[in-house]
Scaffold this motif. Structure first.
Motif, short mmCIF file in Angstrom:
data_model
loop_
_atom_site.label_atom_id
_atom_site.label_comp_id
_atom_site.label_asym_id
_atom_site.label_seq_id
_atom_site.Cartn_x
_atom_site.Cartn_y
_atom_site.Cartn_z
N THR A 186 0.83 -1.21 0.00
CA THR A 186 0.00 0.00 0.00
C THR A 186 0.86 1.25 0.00
N ILE A 187 1.85 1.27 0.90
CA ILE A 187 2.71 2.47 1.00
C ILE A 187 3.52 2.65 -0.28
N ALA A 188 4.06 1.54 -0.81
CA ALA A 188 4.89 1.64 -2.01
C ALA A 188 4.09 2.16 -3.19
N LEU A 189 2.85 1.65 -3.35
CA LEU A 189 2.05 2.09 -4.49
C LEU A 189 1.63 3.55 -4.31
N ALA A 190 1.32 3.94 -3.06
CA ALA A 190 0.96 5.34 -2.80
C ALA A 190 2.14 6.24 -3.16
N ALA A 191 3.36 5.80 -2.84
CA ALA A 191 4.55 6.59 -3.15
C ALA A 191 4.76 6.64 -4.67
N ALA A 192 4.59 5.49 -5.34
CA ALA A 192 4.78 5.44 -6.79
C ALA A 192 3.80 6.36 -7.50
N VAL A 193 2.54 6.33 -7.03
CA VAL A 193 1.50 7.16 -7.65
C VAL A 193 1.84 8.64 -7.44
N THR A 194 2.32 8.97 -6.23
CA THR A 194 2.66 10.36 -5.92
C THR A 194 3.78 10.86 -6.83
N ILE A 195 4.81 10.04 -6.99
CA ILE A 195 5.95 10.45 -7.83
C ILE A 195 5.49 10.60 -9.28
N THR A 196 4.71 9.61 -9.76
CA THR A 196 4.22 9.67 -11.14
C THR A 196 3.42 10.95 -11.36
N ASP A 197 2.51 11.24 -10.42
CA ASP A 197 1.67 12.43 -10.58
C ASP A 197 2.51 13.71 -10.54
N ALA A 198 3.53 13.74 -9.68
CA ALA A 198 4.38 14.94 -9.59
C ALA A 198 5.10 15.16 -10.92
#
Lengths: 303, 399
Positions: A92-104
């Motif tokens: 969960t944390i890893a995907l949340a981080a990946a999504v955040t970086i992608t969106d940024a």
């Protein structure tokens, strides 16, 4: 003076006295203004958080699933020792981080163009384009992605037309990554745009006057000044992904469970509310840490 | 046929009763709130009505998908004035949770399967039903009048509905002839093209397969597993996980997986087969050589049901031969009303035999009906894995 005149004056006098009291004692004024909101915050929000925390230390009768108010830390011990839950929390944390970086990464050039390059009219059109998807239901947008990504979906149909091998993205963690990145993108674009728009033109001119190249200006001036906006946006993308359970349920495959899905399963299916409470403490703790970090980076001034 | 079945049901009743007494005795001390302490369910003393009053205008059901279809709900509504509101549940666990606290004063009835029945009854969530208010009850096949899963000490906690097997569903373009073994869903040849229900009771399906293929494990009942037998079943499912495209939560999810060719084989209910075939998707189902798990469902009445009169109207309606036949054909299961066979033939020729409404005992015996796994193995020893272990293991398989 007649009695009637006195009676007329009295209410006015009372109001004046209340006003005077409020003026002399400023804490009373503050209490009146903050009271309703604060009560709501304490009772609805903090009290339920406390109840959540208390429940996490109880357990259930495995046969009738009735809650037993016996204090113990078994739920937390299971969370730490059981590899399955560790894996789900990490995923969960890893995907949340990946999504955040992608969106940024996606949002920055877009927001930059919107804030500093586009004409007024183009800017309005882009704003509408960013906000328009938010008008459609979250579920409709997720289902749209299922139709795109599944085996007979639009993606594979297009690949077939181009004589390329089909992709099997449907019902995988890749699918979740794509869908989350798409759904939360507007929440990253808007704060980044706001931060970029506030950078004074004079700073960029000064940089140019002093001989900075475009890349240097972007790296040394624009990016640090836009960072609070990006961090503010990341709070949205990170926390929204962290707490979601609908997208994993619909788009995820085998081994796509999120913290939210296990909480949902324990509340709605297994009726193990104490364990669900213990698990729900995890995102609260993660977000507390995240917000502390975000404050360091000045995200709250940008909001 | 009848005698053998009755004997079997009788034996099951004794075993269940015994294990419950032991289990509940063991649980008695640990609870601070008054849990069930005796073998008599908490609602046993509640007197069911002796006549049906005026309908309340509403009826809130928790049902399996396909159990509250327009075909038989609409005429019911017109006839009784009871508006039916159905909520679909994806698993027995979900049904038990929704019915917690007697349905919470919100839900009237639940179409519970054998693995939920005892939990609902001993949880005090459902109450006794007067079967004499259901005229068609007398036409029920003998083994479904007072089955051990819904009748305790002669008190009925519901009215039997339908029963059937969990089937192996396959795409006919991939499998020109029916697969003969459940081994196909554990075969790495179909990596990423398999789907099974997201339901802990699925461990019993793995156990049933091992029971027939690995006799050295000594499995005799897929719901009564010792630690080593349980571990073997869980391991099999863990090896299967890379092959799974998705664990389906609702039947509609599996239907869409097969429609879009995301999967080619999976565990299903006959309902999915019928729906997919109606949409011209080339699928078929089969019961492989190892046999199948299955369900025997009961409409149960919530302890706090707010619309009891409409609920009894529903009991009467859903037990009539015609409605029994409609539901049996729609879902692909077997009705409990012995008179439904003729109605089925009228609706669809050959369907009575197809769905075993004449219920030969041999067919009934191939199905291992869902029941709640208990710590007690039925031999007085508490060596078996209780259901809470099944739930934990299931999370570790699918997580």
């Amino acid at each position: 003076m007649t009695v009637g005149a006195l009676a007329r004056e009295r209410p006015a006098g009372r109001v004046t006295r209340v006003q005077a009291l409020l003026w002399r004692r400023s804490w009373m004024r503050a209490a009146l203004l903050l009271g309703p909101g604060l009560t709501w915050f304490v009772v609805i929000y903090l009290a339920s958080l406390v109840l959540l925390l208390i429940t996490a230390f109880w357990q259930i009768n495995p046969f009738t699933t009735a809650i037993e108010r016996v204090w113990n830390i078994d739920n937390f011990r299971t969370l730490v020792t059981d590899g399955t839950y560790r894996l789900i929390i990490l995923r969960t944390i890893a995907l949340a981080a990946a999504v955040t970086i992608t969106d940024a990464v996606l949002a920055f050039p877009f927001a930059y163009y919107m804030a500093r390059v586009a004409s007024r009219r183009v800017q309005t059109a882009l704003f509408a384009a960013v906000l328009l998807p938010l008008w459609a239901s979250y579920l409709a947008r997720v289902y749209a992605w299922i139709l795109i990504l599944n085996h007979d979906g639009v993606l594979n149909w297009s690949l077939l037309l181009l004589h390329l091998p089909p992709a099997s993205l449907g019902y995988t963690n890749w699918a979740m990554w794509i869908v989350f990145s798409y759904i939360w993108l507007p929440f990253m674009i808007i704060p980044t745009y706001a931060a970029l728009e506030r950078i004074p033109q004079s700073y960029l001119e000064a940089a140019a006057d002093l001989g900075a190249r475009q890349g240097q200006t972007t790296w040394d001036i624009i990016l640090p000044l836009a960072l609070p906006g990006i961090v503010a946006g990341s709070i949205f993308t990170f926390s929204l992904t962290l707490g979601d359970y609908v997208t994993p349920l619909l788009v995820g495959g085998a081994g796509s469970s999120f913290i939210g899905n296990v909480v949902y399963g324990n509340v709605g299916i297994a009726h193990n509310i104490p364990f669900a409470a213990a698990l729900a403490v995890v995102p609260v703790a993660v977000m507390a840490l995240y917000l502390l970090g975000a404050r360091r980076l000045g995200a709250f001034e940008a909001m | 046929m009848g005698d053998r079945l009755k004997r079997m049901a009788g034996a099951r009743q004794t075993v269940m009763g015994l294990s419950l007494v032991l289990l509940l005795a063991a649980c008695g001390g640990t609870s601070s709130n008054p849990g069930p302490a005796a073998s008599q369910p908490p609602t046993a003393g509640m007197k069911p009505p002796t006549s049906i009053g005026t309908g309340e205008g509403q009826l809130n059901l928790i049902a399996w998908e396909g159990y509250a279809e327009k075909d038989w709900v609409q005429p019911f509504q017109q006839q009784t004035g009871c508006q039916v509101n159905a909520k679909y549940a994806g698993s027995s666990d979900e049904m038990v949770t929704l019915m917690a606290n007697g349905g919470g004063g919100q839900y009237d009835m639940v179409s519970a399967s054998g693995d939920a029945d005892l939990r609902l009854i001993y949880g005090g969530d459902v109450k006794p039903v007067n079967v004499n208010l259901v005229p068609d009850y007398t036409n029920f096949q003998a083994q479904f009048k007072s089955p051990s899963f819904n009748t305790i000490n002669g008190i009925h906690y519901g009215v039997s509905l339908q029963w059937g097997p969990n089937v192996l569903l396959y795409n006919k373009t991939q499998f020109p002839s029916a697969p003969s073994s459940w081994s196909t869903i554990y075969d790495s040849k179909y990596k990423g093209q398999v789907t099974i229900p997201n339901n802990p009771i699925q461990i019993a399906d793995a156990a049933l397969y091992l029971m027939k293929t690995k006799s050295n494990l000594g499995i005799t009942d897929p719901y009564e597993l010792t630690q080593s037998q349980f571990d073997a079943a869980v391991n099999l499912l863990k090896q299967q996980r890379p092959l799974i495209k998705k664990y389906w939560d609702l039947a509609s999810q599996e239907i869409s997986l097969f429609t879009n060719h995301d999967v080619v084989i999976g565990a299903a209910w006959p309902y999915q087969t019928n729906t997919l075939q109606a949409a011209s998707v080339p699928v078929a189902d089969t019961i492989p050589a190892e046999g199948a798990t299955g369900w025997a469902d009961t409409w149960m009445l919530g302890t706090k049901a707010p619309h009891p009169n409409c609920a009894y109207q529903w009991y009467k309606w859903i037990s009539t031969p015609h409605v029994q036949a409609q539901q049996a054909i729609f879902f692909g299961e077997t009705p409990v009303n012995s008179k439904a066979c003729d109605e089925m033939e009228k609706l669809q020729a050959g369907s009575c035999a197809q769905y075993h409404a004449n219920a030969p005992a041999s067919y009934f015996n191939t199905i291992k009906f869902w029941k709640t796994p208990l710590a007690d193995c039925g031999n007085g020893k508490s060596e078996c894995m209780p259901y809470s272990k099944w739930q934990t293991a299931w999370t570790s398989i699918t997580g």
